[in-house]
Design a protein around this motif. Structure first.
Motif, PDB file in Angstrom:
ATOM      1  N   ALA A  96      48.144  68.878  67.219  1.00  0.00           N
ATOM      2  CA  ALA A  96      46.977  67.962  67.261  1.00  0.00           C
ATOM      3  C   ALA A  96      47.071  66.882  68.281  1.00  0.00           C
ATOM      4  O   ALA A  96      45.956  66.547  68.963  1.00  0.00           O
ATOM      5  CB  ALA A  96      46.552  67.397  65.889  1.00  0.00           C
ATOM      6  N   GLU A 101      45.191  61.972  65.435  1.00  0.00           N
ATOM      7  CA  GLU A 101      44.036  63.132  65.576  1.00  0.00           C
ATOM      8  C   GLU A 101      43.897  63.876  64.336  1.00  0.00           C
ATOM      9  O   GLU A 101      43.977  64.881  64.382  1.00  0.00           O
ATOM     10  CB  GLU A 101      44.789  63.895  66.636  1.00  0.00           C
ATOM     11  N   SER A 103      41.002  64.562  62.638  1.00  0.00           N
ATOM     12  CA  SER A 103      40.031  65.467  62.718  1.00  0.00           C
ATOM     13  C   SER A 103      40.170  66.753  63.642  1.00  0.00           C
ATOM     14  O   SER A 103      39.866  67.732  63.511  1.00  0.00           O
ATOM     15  CB  SER A 103      38.843  64.835  63.263  1.00  0.00           C
ATOM     16  N   LYS A 104      40.843  66.274  64.602  1.00  0.00           N
ATOM     17  CA  LYS A 104      41.422  67.372  65.523  1.00  0.00           C
ATOM     18  C   LYS A 104      42.432  68.492  64.862  1.00  0.00           C
ATOM     19  O   LYS A 104      42.158  69.750  64.962  1.00  0.00           O
ATOM     20  CB  LYS A 104      42.137  67.100  66.713  1.00  0.00           C
ATOM     21  N   SER A 107      40.184  70.619  62.504  1.00  0.00           N
ATOM     22  CA  SER A 107      39.280  71.639  63.444  1.00  0.00           C
ATOM     23  C   SER A 107      40.305  72.936  64.008  1.00  0.00           C
ATOM     24  O   SER A 107      39.827  73.941  63.888  1.00  0.00           O
ATOM     25  CB  SER A 107      38.647  70.889  64.356  1.00  0.00           C
ATOM     26  N   GLN A 108      41.287  72.343  64.284  1.00  0.00           N
ATOM     27  CA  GLN A 108      42.288  73.421  64.680  1.00  0.00           C
ATOM     28  C   GLN A 108      42.818  74.486  63.656  1.00  0.00           C
ATOM     29  O   GLN A 108      42.786  75.705  63.783  1.00  0.00           O
ATOM     30  CB  GLN A 108      43.536  72.979  65.301  1.00  0.00           C
TER      31      GLN A 108
END
Length: 356
Positions: A96, A101, A103-104, A107-108
């Motif tokens: 991330a 990070e 939220s990243k 989503s990943q």
């Protein structure tokens, strides 16, 4: 009955020399198993861990890391990707970019699952922040393994990790033995890592509890991302505020960052450095006498076990639900007994993001 980690120190040291000499023979490896699982206060038993010889099919496994900015996570990457190759499974690794990070990372992982991942291994950015995602993935009957950092969700399939509370405590106990109650007070600055991460909060609790009642005076606690630049700034700021420090203690990145800063200020002989986990930089610092102590959590082995757990679950085979290598503290005095292949990626290893 809880088994104290000190009982395993000699065992682990001996086992490392014999069981991690090559990529194919890291096992059997001395570990501890928590029962009931997912509670770090549960009683533990010792066992020798052995993985499957091969997976029955090339399962697709997704692995998510907080970042790949330091050699600690490079070791985890080495462990998961090597075990994927050994077992004959496919793997996608994502990172991330840092502990800010979340939220990243979410989503990943969502993208990984949408792309067909059949199991997910997570080195978590947040102890609580991934719980909804874990529930969503488990609702699809996809196993989720918690590796290294810790996730609070009770819906996890398995954990391959140690207690970072005990990692912090190991370092604190080492210093407390050197500076017991009644001896001359020593000032310590403590850098546990990024605030909010489960491993950091656990490490902080373990360290601070371990130094209670000793001659150690904790004059500063500074949280921050485990990037070298962030930790260097924290160390610089702390040295300005506390010129009479005796120790800088914290993450491996803190320890690595502190060494050249202390050298440039002419403080190498005045201020000692300790870490509460292990990286190649810490290994070098121990060899050179620049770092006084660091516990190892056998990072590479944790990663390998997580992959084996995922495959066992997918294939309906028996597995340990909550397991982690036995801990011990590496010092310049016992460094010759330590085999780094349990903990560090080989020299020259570069990140691997895909195994087919």
């Amino acid at each position: 009955m809880k088994i104290t980690l000190s009982l395993f120190s000699g065992l682990a040291l001996c086992a490392l020399a014999s069981s991690t000499a090559g990529a194919k023979d890291w096992y059997p490896y001395p570990v501890q198993v928590w029962d009931p699982p997912f509670n770090m206060n549960s009683p533990r038993k010792d066992m020798d861990y052995e993985p499957l010889a091969k997976a029955s099919r090339p399962w697709e496994i997704c692995v998510s890391f907080p970042h790949m900015k330091d050699a600690y996570w490079l070791g985890v990457d080495y462990g998961v990707t090597e075990e994927a190759k050994d077992l004959g499974v496919k793997m996608q690794v994502v990172e991330a970019g840092g502990y800010t990070e979340l939220s990243k990372q979410i989503s990943q992982i969502e993208d990984c699952v949408a792309a067909g991942a059949q199991a997910v291994i997570i080195g978590a950015i947040s102890y609580d922040g991934l719980n909804n995602l874990v529930s969503e993935i488990r609702a699809k009957n996809i196993p989720v393994i918690d590796v290294i950092n810790g996730i609070s969700s009770p819906k996890l399939s398995a954990k391959s990790l140690v207690s970072f509370g005990e990692m912090g405590a190991k370092t604190g106990e080492y210093l407390a033995r050197l500076h017991p109650a009644g001896s001359a007070p020593v000032k310590v600055a403590w850098f546990p890592g990024p605030a909010g991460a489960g491993w950091v909060e656990a490490g902080n609790t373990g360290f601070t509890n371990a130094i209670k009642g000793s001659a150690i005076e904790l004059v500063e606690t500074k949280y921050g991302d485990t990037g070298k630049e962030a930790q260097s700034k924290l160390v610089e700021d702390t040295l300005e505020a506390h010129p009479d420090l005796a120790y800088i203690v914290g993450t491996a990145v803190t320890a690595e960052a502190a060494i050249p800063i202390l050298r440039s200020r002419g403080l190498t002989d005045k201020i000692k450095v300790a870490s509460y986990y292990f990286t190649p930089g810490v290994d070098r610092g121990l060899h050179r006498g620049q770092i006084v102590a660091a516990p190892t959590d056998s990072t590479v082995i944790q990663a390998r076990i997580a992959v084996d757990q995922a495959v066992r679950i997918l294939e309906g085979k028996p597995y340990q639900k909550h397991v982690g290598p036995a801990l011990y503290v590496v010092t310049p005095e016992n460094l010759s007994d330590f085999d780094p292949s349990s903990t560090l990626a080989p020299n020259g290893f570069t990140p691997v993001f895909r195994v087919d």
